[in-house]
Write a protein that holds these residues in place. Structure first.
Motif, PDB file in Angstrom:
ATOM      1  N   MET A   1      49.163  34.021  44.014  1.00 58.62           N
ATOM      2  CA  MET A   1      47.935  33.934  43.242  1.00 58.62           C
ATOM      3  C   MET A   1      47.305  32.559  43.442  1.00 58.62           C
ATOM      4  N   ILE A   2      46.014  32.531  43.716  1.00 55.15           N
ATOM      5  CA  ILE A   2      45.287  31.270  43.901  1.00 55.15           C
ATOM      6  C   ILE A   2      45.342  30.460  42.609  1.00 55.15           C
ATOM      7  N   ASP A   3      45.612  29.169  42.733  1.00 52.70           N
ATOM      8  CA  ASP A   3      45.645  28.238  41.599  1.00 52.70           C
ATOM      9  C   ASP A   3      46.734  28.542  40.577  1.00 52.70           C
ATOM     10  N   ILE A   4      47.731  29.331  40.944  1.00 49.79           N
ATOM     11  CA  ILE A   4      48.857  29.617  40.057  1.00 49.79           C
ATOM     12  C   ILE A   4      50.109  29.115  40.759  1.00 49.79           C
ATOM     13  N   PRO A   5      50.921  28.300  40.082  1.00 50.42           N
ATOM     14  CA  PRO A   5      52.127  27.791  40.739  1.00 50.42           C
ATOM     15  C   PRO A   5      53.029  28.932  41.183  1.00 50.42           C
ATOM     16  N   PRO A   6      53.652  28.793  42.357  1.00 51.28           N
ATOM     17  CA  PRO A   6      54.600  29.819  42.794  1.00 51.28           C
ATOM     18  C   PRO A   6      55.776  29.915  41.830  1.00 51.28           C
ATOM     19  N   TYR A   7      56.526  30.982  41.959  1.00 51.04           N
ATOM     20  CA  TYR A   7      57.641  31.298  41.069  1.00 51.04           C
ATOM     21  C   TYR A   7      58.556  30.099  40.829  1.00 51.04           C
TER      22      TYR A   7
ATOM     23  N   THR B   1      40.992  47.751  45.308  1.00 50.81           N
ATOM     24  CA  THR B   1      42.455  47.735  45.189  1.00 50.81           C
ATOM     25  C   THR B   1      42.863  47.280  43.792  1.00 50.81           C
ATOM     26  N   LEU B   2      42.179  46.261  43.281  1.00 51.42           N
ATOM     27  CA  LEU B   2      42.483  45.786  41.928  1.00 51.42           C
ATOM     28  C   LEU B   2      42.168  46.857  40.888  1.00 51.42           C
ATOM     29  N   GLY B   3      41.100  47.625  41.121  1.00 52.90           N
ATOM     30  CA  GLY B   3      40.780  48.733  40.223  1.00 52.90           C
ATOM     31  C   GLY B   3      41.879  49.783  40.222  1.00 52.90           C
TER      32      GLY B   3
ATOM     33  N   PHE C   1      43.391  38.630  37.836  1.00 51.90           N
ATOM     34  CA  PHE C   1      43.863  39.414  38.975  1.00 51.90           C
ATOM     35  C   PHE C   1      43.094  39.106  40.250  1.00 51.90           C
ATOM     36  N   ARG C   2      41.876  38.579  40.127  1.00 59.12           N
ATOM     37  CA  ARG C   2      41.100  38.216  41.322  1.00 59.12           C
ATOM     38  C   ARG C   2      41.760  37.065  42.083  1.00 59.12           C
ATOM     39  N   LYS C   3      42.627  36.323  41.398  1.00 49.99           N
ATOM     40  CA  LYS C   3      43.342  35.228  42.049  1.00 49.99           C
ATOM     41  C   LYS C   3      44.293  35.741  43.129  1.00 49.99           C
ATOM     42  N   SER C   4      44.483  37.045  43.185  1.00 54.79           N
ATOM     43  CA  SER C   4      45.350  37.649  44.200  1.00 54.79           C
ATOM     44  C   SER C   4      44.649  37.766  45.543  1.00 54.79           C
ATOM     45  N   ASN C   5      43.325  37.593  45.551  1.00 60.61           N
ATOM     46  CA  ASN C   5      42.531  37.712  46.776  1.00 60.61           C
ATOM     47  C   ASN C   5      42.515  39.134  47.338  1.00 60.61           C
TER      48      ASN C   5
ATOM     49  N   LEU D   1      51.218  43.167  38.202  1.00 65.88           N
ATOM     50  CA  LEU D   1      51.567  42.107  39.152  1.00 65.88           C
ATOM     51  C   LEU D   1      52.486  42.613  40.254  1.00 65.88           C
ATOM     52  N   LEU D   2      53.407  43.490  39.908  1.00 68.65           N
ATOM     53  CA  LEU D   2      54.290  44.063  40.934  1.00 68.65           C
ATOM     54  C   LEU D   2      53.492  44.933  41.908  1.00 68.65           C
ATOM     55  N   LEU D   3      52.524  45.678  41.392  1.00 67.93           N
ATOM     56  CA  LEU D   3      51.659  46.492  42.258  1.00 67.93           C
ATOM     57  C   LEU D   3      50.795  45.605  43.153  1.00 67.93           C
ATOM     58  N   ILE D   4      50.316  44.490  42.613  1.00 67.48           N
ATOM     59  CA  ILE D   4      49.541  43.535  43.405  1.00 67.48           C
ATOM     60  C   ILE D   4      50.407  42.977  44.537  1.00 67.48           C
TER      61      ILE D   4
END
Length: 157
Positions: free
Chosen positions: A110-116, A57-59, A48-52, A82-85
């Protein structure tokens, strides 16, 4: 005994997702589930930290998504997280009520995660540019080989 214990469980909203978007979230779950145990626990939560987003907020996202209040997320709770993020990335306050009252937000960045689109394309092996020239010339009639009829000639008078 405590018959009302299940009252502490929050009810997650039913969010309508297209089959391809659900597949995308399922792939993200597999990526996040580093120890491959079928749940997202503390050891997997770094995903979840990949969301920056800021840690507080992540908590908050985790608390909202963990409907069973067990400190772990199953597949559905992970999708809700993920929807909340995504809501938080849009500058909105993450809340279950927002997910109940609005259409599903787009997937989070998300950092380092391919887009949809990229991840779905690589999973399905489909190419989005495969049939671009559908109106090619073989469907047009070919010109007459005689080439005849020269200039229109002369009027009378």
């Amino acid at each position: 005994m405590m018959a009302g214990m299940s009252m502490a469980v929050s009810v997650l909203p039913k969010v309508e997702l297209s089959p391809s978007l659900r597949n995308y979230y399922e792939e993200l779950f597999k990526i996040a589930d580093g120890d491959n145990d079928g749940i997202i626990g503390n050891q997997d939560s770094s995903f979840f930290r990949k969301s920056n987003l800021p840690t507080p907020t992540l908590g908050e996202v985790w608390q909202l998504a963990d409907s069973r209040k067990v400190g772990q997320l199953d597949r559905e709770e992970f999708i809700i997280a993920l929807l909340l993020i995504s809501l938080a990335q849009q500058g909105k306050r993450p809340s279950l009520e927002s997910l109940r009252s609005s259409p599903a937000p787009p997937p989070p960045k998300m950092i380092d995660i391919p887009p949809y689109r990229d991840l779905i394309t690589s999973i399905s092996g489909l190419s989005t540019s495969s049939h671009l020239s559908a109106s090619a010339s073989p469907q047009l009639p070919s010109p007459s080989p005689s080439g005849g009829g020269g200039g229109g000639g002369g009027g009378g008078g």
